[in-house]
Design a protein around this motif. Sequence first.
Motif, PDB file in Angstrom:
ATOM      1  N   PHE A 176       0.291  12.032 -11.209  1.00  0.00           N
ATOM      2  CA  PHE A 176       0.751  10.897 -10.353  1.00  0.00           C
ATOM      3  C   PHE A 176      -0.412  10.144  -9.870  1.00  0.00           C
ATOM      4  O   PHE A 176      -0.437   8.840 -10.283  1.00  0.00           O
ATOM      5  CB  PHE A 176       1.373  11.553  -9.222  1.00  0.00           C
ATOM      6  CG  PHE A 176       1.804  10.394  -8.009  1.00  0.00           C
ATOM      7  CD1 PHE A 176       3.482  10.519  -8.038  1.00  0.00           C
ATOM      8  CD2 PHE A 176       1.159   9.575  -7.241  1.00  0.00           C
ATOM      9  CE1 PHE A 176       4.040   9.508  -7.390  1.00  0.00           C
ATOM     10  CE2 PHE A 176       2.011   8.859  -6.507  1.00  0.00           C
ATOM     11  CZ  PHE A 176       3.513   8.624  -6.453  1.00  0.00           C
TER      12      PHE A 176
ATOM     13  N   LEU B  42      -1.481   6.403 -11.043  1.00  0.00           N
ATOM     14  CA  LEU B  42      -2.016   5.333  -9.900  1.00  0.00           C
ATOM     15  C   LEU B  42      -3.257   4.864 -10.189  1.00  0.00           C
ATOM     16  O   LEU B  42      -3.305   3.620  -9.953  1.00  0.00           O
ATOM     17  CB  LEU B  42      -1.892   6.118  -8.619  1.00  0.00           C
ATOM     18  CG  LEU B  42      -1.721   5.293  -7.381  1.00  0.00           C
ATOM     19  CD1 LEU B  42      -0.577   4.670  -7.424  1.00  0.00           C
ATOM     20  CD2 LEU B  42      -1.841   6.203  -6.134  1.00  0.00           C
TER      21      LEU B  42
ATOM     22  N   GLN C 289      -3.991  -3.500 -12.100  1.00  0.00           N
ATOM     23  CA  GLN C 289      -3.616  -4.664 -11.178  1.00  0.00           C
ATOM     24  C   GLN C 289      -4.903  -5.185 -10.811  1.00  0.00           C
ATOM     25  O   GLN C 289      -4.910  -6.485 -10.572  1.00  0.00           O
ATOM     26  CB  GLN C 289      -3.126  -3.861  -9.955  1.00  0.00           C
ATOM     27  CG  GLN C 289      -2.586  -4.600  -8.740  1.00  0.00           C
ATOM     28  CD  GLN C 289      -2.294  -3.763  -7.716  1.00  0.00           C
ATOM     29  OE1 GLN C 289      -1.473  -3.048  -7.631  1.00  0.00           O
ATOM     30  NE2 GLN C 289      -3.099  -3.896  -6.372  1.00  0.00           N
TER      31      GLN C 289
ATOM     32  N   PHE D 142      -0.143  -2.744  -3.487  1.00  0.00           N
ATOM     33  CA  PHE D 142      -0.444  -1.247  -3.741  1.00  0.00           C
ATOM     34  C   PHE D 142       1.068  -0.618  -3.099  1.00  0.00           C
ATOM     35  O   PHE D 142       1.383   0.289  -3.881  1.00  0.00           O
ATOM     36  CB  PHE D 142      -1.567  -0.979  -2.877  1.00  0.00           C
ATOM     37  CG  PHE D 142      -1.959   0.378  -3.078  1.00  0.00           C
ATOM     38  CD1 PHE D 142      -2.448   1.038  -4.193  1.00  0.00           C
ATOM     39  CD2 PHE D 142      -1.868   1.486  -2.135  1.00  0.00           C
ATOM     40  CE1 PHE D 142      -2.450   2.223  -4.575  1.00  0.00           C
ATOM     41  CE2 PHE D 142      -2.071   2.757  -2.250  1.00  0.00           C
ATOM     42  CZ  PHE D 142      -2.558   3.199  -3.503  1.00  0.00           C
TER      43      PHE D 142
ATOM     44  N   VAL E 216       3.077   2.126  -5.299  1.00  0.00           N
ATOM     45  CA  VAL E 216       2.968   3.454  -5.199  1.00  0.00           C
ATOM     46  C   VAL E 216       4.571   3.943  -4.911  1.00  0.00           C
ATOM     47  O   VAL E 216       5.050   4.908  -5.340  1.00  0.00           O
ATOM     48  CB  VAL E 216       2.602   3.885  -3.617  1.00  0.00           C
ATOM     49  CG1 VAL E 216       2.855   5.223  -3.404  1.00  0.00           C
ATOM     50  CG2 VAL E 216       1.053   3.598  -3.877  1.00  0.00           C
TER      51      VAL E 216
ATOM     52  N   MET F  74       6.150   4.075  -8.626  1.00  0.00           N
ATOM     53  CA  MET F  74       6.023   5.541  -9.047  1.00  0.00           C
ATOM     54  C   MET F  74       6.553   6.674  -8.542  1.00  0.00           C
ATOM     55  O   MET F  74       7.047   7.275  -9.331  1.00  0.00           O
ATOM     56  CB  MET F  74       4.215   5.567  -8.991  1.00  0.00           C
ATOM     57  CG  MET F  74       3.568   4.873  -9.879  1.00  0.00           C
ATOM     58  SD  MET F  74       1.841   5.504 -10.100  1.00  0.00           S
ATOM     59  CE  MET F  74       2.160   7.210 -10.434  1.00  0.00           C
ATOM     60  N   THR F  75       6.894   6.506  -7.085  1.00  0.00           N
ATOM     61  CA  THR F  75       7.434   7.571  -6.619  1.00  0.00           C
ATOM     62  C   THR F  75       9.108   7.620  -7.409  1.00  0.00           C
ATOM     63  O   THR F  75       9.579   8.646  -7.540  1.00  0.00           O
ATOM     64  CB  THR F  75       7.636   7.316  -5.193  1.00  0.00           C
ATOM     65  OG1 THR F  75       6.235   7.037  -4.554  1.00  0.00           O
ATOM     66  CG2 THR F  75       8.107   8.783  -4.354  1.00  0.00           C
TER      67      THR F  75
ATOM     68  N   ILE G 159       6.846   9.136   1.237  1.00  0.00           N
ATOM     69  CA  ILE G 159       6.191   8.068   0.697  1.00  0.00           C
ATOM     70  C   ILE G 159       6.754   6.547   1.119  1.00  0.00           C
ATOM     71  O   ILE G 159       5.999   5.615   1.067  1.00  0.00           O
ATOM     72  CB  ILE G 159       5.879   8.058  -0.764  1.00  0.00           C
ATOM     73  CG1 ILE G 159       4.932   9.392  -1.111  1.00  0.00           C
ATOM     74  CG2 ILE G 159       5.322   6.875  -1.472  1.00  0.00           C
ATOM     75  CD1 ILE G 159       4.428   9.563  -2.348  1.00  0.00           C
TER      76      ILE G 159
END
Lengths: 80, 444
Positions: free
Chosen positions: A23, A27, A34, B281, B285, B288-289, B300
């Motif tokens: 994960f 990221l 990004q 950001f 996240v 992705m979760t 999250i």
Amino acid sequence: MEIDLVGESLKFMVLGMIVVFVFLAVLVQLMKLQAKLIEKYFPEKEPAPVTAKPAVSVVDDKSKMAAIIAAITELKKTKS
Amino acid sequence: MKLKNFFLMLMFVFAALSVSVQASEHAQEKVTQEQAAQESTYEPKGIGHMLASFYGTTGLKAILEPHEGVTNGEGEEMSLFAQGWGRVMMFAIIFLLFYLAIAKGFEPLLLLPIAFGGLLANIPIANMTSEHGMLGIIYNMGIANEFFPLLIFMGVGAMTDFGPLLSRPKTALLGGAAQFGIFGSLVGAAALSQYTGMVDFTLKQCSAISIIGGADGPTSIFIASALAPELLGAIAVAAYSYMALVPVIQPPIMRALTSKEERQIVMKTTRKVNKLEKLLFPLVVIVMTLLILPDATPLIGAFAFGNFAKESGVVDRLSNEMQNSLINIVTIFLGLGVGSKLASDKFLVMETLGIMIIGLLAFAAGTAAGVLMAKLMNKYSDEPINPLIGAAGVSAVPMAARVVSKVGSEEKPGNILLMHAMGPNVAGVIGSAVAAGVLLSIFK
């Protein structure tokens, strides 16, 4: 059947650490990507707002002054 | 015209009055009936008898003369020990918590409400923890359903600045390494119950305890109430007391695992982060979760929402609310609700001791893993990385980062590591939420 707690928890550990690392690693890559994309297509104009600001505030001050003067004269008129 | 209005108004007033008079007559009838019913059961008593029966309702008697058949808030029978000496011991423990919170400044914002909730929960007869007692209502309102920790997470999200992490993304891996504290202590808890026989934890309970290693209060409470609500009190107290003890627990481990030269490493200043990066950001996240671990979404999601609201810059009113009033209100409720689990019959068990030991182990293991990972990164990275910042990978925001900075500047005055440590620190929050999601997904 008695469950082997330690054996099971070791499996949890392997699974958990893999997921956490994957994960965060993904990221990290996304954050780098990004940053690159944003640098390229939407760079922040750093000096622009600094130079623009005083000009705007002078105009603001002038118009504010005008408004205040107008208000005062109006007030004087109504009083007299 | 005005006169007409006046009359209309008068008429309304009279109408309202007459209705209320009727209502009160009705009520009076009822009261007299009730009085009659009461008088028929009430028998006159002598003053001595009255005093004796009053003594029967005091807490003094309940503590001094415990008897069989007394139930706790959930309707379970309490042991004689839990009713008598157990309560006295809990009062002592609670005063210790008060002392730590007030005199020593140990996470007072949570320890104080938790301890006070514990005080109320241990008052005999009042049954504050029952379904209709204040603590029971609070507990059922937001802790049993895991709601309050999420609100706290939202506020934490609104307070968090991901700038330091975004400026040096790879430090996020340190926040991952420190999650070894969770899984290492999971194995530790399993071994403790399998080999020593001191305690008898199930796998669910082991997982709930090990989350203390995430060094994140709301996450601990969230997981504990989902997996092992019976251990919630001890887990929350352990998590918050060890978080307060971070400045005591971490430095010796950090010094033991690093050399003096490593601790003196000066890190390059971080680059400036574009506003757009910060704004995107939380969304990254979330995506992705959604793809990898939907089970972590509650934590999250709340966190990302808070952060998004802050970084958007257009809803300052909302983000200020989350950071201040909302998080304060929820902290009061969360503390009191968790305190309700400090009732003597729940807290004074062998398991609590086990939880305290494993919690300490978890913090130590997380710190060590973070530092070791940072050492590794320093070896293979092109820019120098001070291994101390790995210790900040256990979440405990911002305490762990401050500790890192303090140890760093002790080794080399003027070496400010705070901003470098904030990166792993906030990554640790995400890491422990991910670890929590993994544990939840296992027990689905």
